[in-house]
Enzyme design. Sequence first.
Site, PDB file in Angstrom:
ATOM      1  N   LYS A  82       0.810  -1.224   0.000  1.00  0.00           N
ATOM      2  CA  LYS A  82       0.000   0.000   0.000  1.00  0.00           C
ATOM      3  C   LYS A  82       0.839   1.268   0.000  1.00  0.00           C
ATOM      4  O   LYS A  82       0.406   2.305  -0.469  1.00  0.00           O
ATOM      5  CB  LYS A  82      -0.958   0.026   1.205  1.00  0.00           C
ATOM      6  CG  LYS A  82      -2.169  -0.859   1.009  1.00  0.00           C
ATOM      7  CD  LYS A  82      -3.237  -0.584   2.056  1.00  0.00           C
ATOM      8  CE  LYS A  82      -4.451  -1.486   1.849  1.00  0.00           C
ATOM      9  NZ  LYS A  82      -5.385  -1.425   2.958  1.00  0.00           N
ATOM     10  N   LYS A 127      -4.301  -9.606  -8.042  1.00  0.00           N
ATOM     11  CA  LYS A 127      -5.614  -9.936  -7.475  1.00  0.00           C
ATOM     12  C   LYS A 127      -6.639  -8.852  -7.827  1.00  0.00           C
ATOM     13  O   LYS A 127      -6.271  -7.674  -8.008  1.00  0.00           O
ATOM     14  CB  LYS A 127      -5.536 -10.166  -5.968  1.00  0.00           C
ATOM     15  CG  LYS A 127      -5.279  -8.928  -5.167  1.00  0.00           C
ATOM     16  CD  LYS A 127      -5.553  -9.144  -3.683  1.00  0.00           C
ATOM     17  CE  LYS A 127      -5.450  -7.809  -2.976  1.00  0.00           C
ATOM     18  NZ  LYS A 127      -5.852  -7.754  -1.616  1.00  0.00           N
ATOM     19  N   LYS A 187     -10.030  -3.161  -5.211  1.00  0.00           N
ATOM     20  CA  LYS A 187     -10.602  -1.822  -5.385  1.00  0.00           C
ATOM     21  C   LYS A 187      -9.533  -0.834  -5.812  1.00  0.00           C
ATOM     22  O   LYS A 187      -9.829   0.199  -6.389  1.00  0.00           O
ATOM     23  CB  LYS A 187     -11.228  -1.242  -4.103  1.00  0.00           C
ATOM     24  CG  LYS A 187     -11.519  -2.182  -3.007  1.00  0.00           C
ATOM     25  CD  LYS A 187     -12.279  -1.523  -1.859  1.00  0.00           C
ATOM     26  CE  LYS A 187     -12.272  -2.465  -0.661  1.00  0.00           C
ATOM     27  NZ  LYS A 187     -13.291  -2.391   0.279  1.00  0.00           N
TER      28      LYS A 187
HETATM   29  P1  AMP Z   1     -10.974  -5.601   1.654  1.00  0.00           P
HETATM   30  O1  AMP Z   1     -11.726  -5.197   0.461  1.00  0.00           O
HETATM   31  O2  AMP Z   1      -9.485  -5.522   1.471  1.00  0.00           O
HETATM   32  O3  AMP Z   1     -11.468  -4.972   2.937  1.00  0.00           O
HETATM   33  O4  AMP Z   1     -11.229  -7.162   1.810  1.00  0.00           O
HETATM   34  C1  AMP Z   1     -12.396  -7.701   2.377  1.00  0.00           C
HETATM   35  C2  AMP Z   1     -12.402  -9.218   2.293  1.00  0.00           C
HETATM   36  O5  AMP Z   1     -12.409  -9.634   0.928  1.00  0.00           O
HETATM   37  C3  AMP Z   1     -11.162  -9.893   2.906  1.00  0.00           C
HETATM   38  O6  AMP Z   1     -11.579 -11.092   3.552  1.00  0.00           O
HETATM   39  C4  AMP Z   1     -10.299 -10.188   1.739  1.00  0.00           C
HETATM   40  O7  AMP Z   1      -9.443 -11.292   1.971  1.00  0.00           O
HETATM   41  C5  AMP Z   1     -11.319 -10.515   0.659  1.00  0.00           C
HETATM   42  N1  AMP Z   1     -10.807 -10.209  -0.684  1.00  0.00           N
HETATM   43  C6  AMP Z   1     -10.465  -8.991  -1.182  1.00  0.00           C
HETATM   44  N2  AMP Z   1     -10.031  -9.098  -2.452  1.00  0.00           N
HETATM   45  C7  AMP Z   1     -10.115 -10.427  -2.782  1.00  0.00           C
HETATM   46  C8  AMP Z   1      -9.820 -11.177  -3.968  1.00  0.00           C
HETATM   47  N3  AMP Z   1      -9.378 -10.600  -5.069  1.00  0.00           N
HETATM   48  N4  AMP Z   1     -10.038 -12.520  -3.929  1.00  0.00           N
HETATM   49  C9  AMP Z   1     -10.509 -13.114  -2.815  1.00  0.00           C
HETATM   50  N5  AMP Z   1     -10.801 -12.466  -1.672  1.00  0.00           N
HETATM   51  C10 AMP Z   1     -10.609 -11.138  -1.641  1.00  0.00           C
END
Ligand code: AMP
Length: 329
Positions: A113, A195, A198
Amino acid sequence: MAKLRAFSGIQPSGDLHLGNYLGAIRNWVLEQHDRENIFCVVDLHAITLPQDPKLLHKRIRDLAKIYIACGIDPESVAIFVQSHIKEHAELAWLFNCLTPIGWLNRMTQFKEKTGDRRDQSSAGLFVYPALMAADILLYQADGVPVGEDQKQHVELTRDIAEKFNREYAPVFKVPQPWIKEDGARVMALDDPTKKMSKSGGPNNLIYMLDDPDVIVKRIKRAVTDTGTTVVFDSQRPGLFNLLEIYLLLSKPGTTKEAVEEHFAGKGYGALKSELAELVVETLKPVQQKYHEISEDPNYIEEILKRGADRVRPIAARTLDDAKAAMGLG
Ligand code: AMP
Ligand code: TRP
């Protein structure tokens, strides 16, 4: 036998996408009746990066509504906003004082980040994992259902719990990461070596509230290769990712072999149009429910208030025990 307790959270720092759904929320929904669940909207984590206050306030509510629209049952599951429970910030401070800087320096998410702008990033972003540990440990959770990218943070949480228990008193349960093999890492549509995220460009993902024509367009444009056979081949990451998404959204029990058989003799074009249709059909009821519950703004406020009231006593008790063990107060 008592059910195991799950705790998880998502940051309200952007709209929810298919990676969040397949890596996290879908598993929360599938297993909600086998567990006691606490699902949080982690707004204190969101402010580790700059946020627009008005937008943040809306995104917090939107995210909670999406949890419900995806099928989380707010009657049996506690859904709440992190900043509504003061204990998170307070326990995080105790953990900041317990966690060696070296442990935080190892966190790959912080490095990703900040890149070469480390000195400009907030101190909050650096201690983010200690706040996440506080979230989980306050509720004595048995496990944390998340995507693969959060594994390191859950492991740090375990280390913090063990260090506290060893140095002061056995206050915290040491939680497990609950990471499913399938869906744990959904890749970007425009670059299957990264991956879905956002923070990637708009063509890398599908948002849960995207219109059908946007979904179709993104999937049609997804990067694949020049191959022809539609099979799960990890050497062809673009194709592999599309097939994984297809498999996960298919009826429970569908196997990889069945998917390959279905596409035998068909090309990438057929896969893309059938996948687009499947994604649109999967998201349709989610979007409908989201719009339905958005009609009454009080609805979500009530749910969040009730959720916070339910979990507050657990958090208060754990924090009291931790403070007493450290000799505070
Ligand atoms: P975040 O958007 O970073 O707050 O992530 C929220 C949840 O979504 C967490 O459990 C992450 O591990 C999961 N997550 C985010 N991006 C991915 C992705 N590309 N594939 C699988 N899980 C994801
Ligand atoms: N760090 C997680 C993410 O970016 C969000 C999060 C904060 C979380 N606290 C948590 C996830 C506690 C699980 C449990 O996805």
